[in-house]
Scaffold this active site. Structure first.
Site, short mmCIF file in Angstrom:
data_model
loop_
_atom_site.label_atom_id
_atom_site.label_comp_id
_atom_site.label_asym_id
_atom_site.label_seq_id
_atom_site.Cartn_x
_atom_site.Cartn_y
_atom_site.Cartn_z
N GLY A 117 0.92 -1.23 0.11
CA GLY A 117 0.00 -0.06 -0.04
C GLY A 117 0.89 1.35 -0.11
N SER A 118 1.83 1.32 -0.63
CA SER A 118 2.88 2.33 -0.51
C SER A 118 2.01 3.61 -1.32
CB SER A 118 4.10 2.17 -1.26
OG SER A 118 4.17 2.17 -2.40
N ARG A 177 -15.65 -15.37 -7.99
CA ARG A 177 -15.20 -14.07 -8.37
C ARG A 177 -16.29 -13.06 -8.25
NH1 ARG A 177 -11.08 -11.92 -10.47
NH2 ARG A 177 -10.52 -13.58 -11.51
N ASN A 220 -6.67 3.65 -11.76
CA ASN A 220 -5.71 2.69 -11.27
C ASN A 220 -4.41 3.26 -11.60
OD1 ASN A 220 -4.53 0.17 -10.59
ND2 ASN A 220 -4.18 -0.33 -12.68
N HIS A 277 -0.65 2.14 -12.78
CA HIS A 277 0.19 1.12 -13.62
C HIS A 277 1.45 1.38 -13.77
CE1 HIS A 277 0.86 -2.42 -15.97
NE2 HIS A 277 1.48 -1.79 -16.69
N GLU A 300 -13.05 -2.46 -19.07
CA GLU A 300 -13.13 -3.88 -19.21
C GLU A 300 -11.93 -4.23 -19.81
OE1 GLU A 300 -15.92 -2.20 -19.69
OE2 GLU A 300 -15.21 -1.53 -21.39
C1 GRF Z 1 3.37 -0.47 -7.74
O1 GRF Z 1 4.33 -0.78 -8.69
C2 GRF Z 1 2.09 -0.12 -8.49
O2 GRF Z 1 2.40 0.73 -9.51
C3 GRF Z 1 1.35 -1.33 -8.75
O3 GRF Z 1 1.62 -2.08 -7.61
C4 GRF Z 1 2.84 -1.80 -7.20
C5 GRF Z 1 2.80 -1.74 -5.45
O4 GRF Z 1 2.23 -0.63 -5.13
N1 GRF Z 1 -0.10 -0.96 -8.81
P1 GRF Z 1 2.01 -0.37 -3.54
O5 GRF Z 1 3.17 -0.22 -2.97
O6 GRF Z 1 1.17 -1.75 -2.90
O7 GRF Z 1 0.77 0.89 -3.60
#
Ligand code: GRF
Length: 203
Positions: A11-12, A64, A106, A108, A141
């Protein structure tokens, strides 16, 4: 404006959003952090910051669809205006995506449309890229294929490894995501017909 964040792990990026939202002039407040994994470190971080958290463990659901219905119920109860996927590592079904289309974003770790999917840093190095970067986009999607809100680029250094590149890119991600979220919250960007509409003078 209310913001919910979906995570699966460290979760950074969530932490960067939490930090940005503490500013008085940030156009939103974090109303919920939800994880599909009860052991996600980010849940502890959010709870310590006084943010409501919830784990909806995908292992407890038969399929799911049932899992996503449980997440949707929790999300709708929190009444978010924007939902941020931040290191959320589950593929989202079309029904879930459609439900939140236009208000789910999101981040990426590549300069989309290059390198959708996983292992983006290895692939960028393998391709001999001289720049790498990250992208915040609306979720549609098409996995990692939604219309782009904002991007940030970094140089690839001669001695970069996937890890050194990933680490340096995280710093750029932590700047980009709050900026992109603010654009979406204050209406400087929106989505229509699967395209981003730029309003006003957003960069
Ligand atoms: C990061 O590279 C982010 O771009 C991708 O997941 C990785 C970990 O992110 N979505 P986080 O530290 O859990 O926010």
């Amino acid at each position: 404006k209310r913001v919910a964040i979906l995570i699966s792990g460290r979760g950074s990026n969530m932490s960067a959003l939490l930090e940005a939202a503490r500013a008085d002039d940030f156009p939103g407040e974090i109303c919920l952090v939800l994880s599909n994994r009860p052991d996600a470190k980010g849940l502890e971080t959010a709870a310590a910051a006084g943010i409501a958290t919830l784990a909806v463990d995908h292992k407890l659901y038969a399929n799911r669809g049932d899992h996503e219905a449980a997440i949707a119920e929790a999300l709708d109860a929190a009444r978010p205006d924007i939902i941020c996927l931040a290191g959320y590592m589950r593929i989202l079904g079309a029904g879930f995506v459609a439900r939140y289309k236009g208000r789910m974003i999101n981040i990426h770790p590549s300069l989309l449309p290059l390198f959708p999917g996983l292992h983006t840093h290895e692939r960028a190095l393998q391709a001999g890229m001289r720049v790498h970067g990250c992208t915040v986009h609306y979720v549609t999607e098409v996995m990692d294929g939604g219309p782009i809100i904002a991007q940030a680029a970094i140089s690839v250094l001669a001695d970069d490894t996937p890890d050194s590149l990933a680490q340096r890119l995280l710093h750029a991600e932590h700047q980009l995501y709050p900026h992109a979220l603010a654009l979406a919250l204050n209406g400087q960007v929106s989505m229509a017909d699967d395209k981003v509409v730029l309003h006003g003078t957003s960069r």
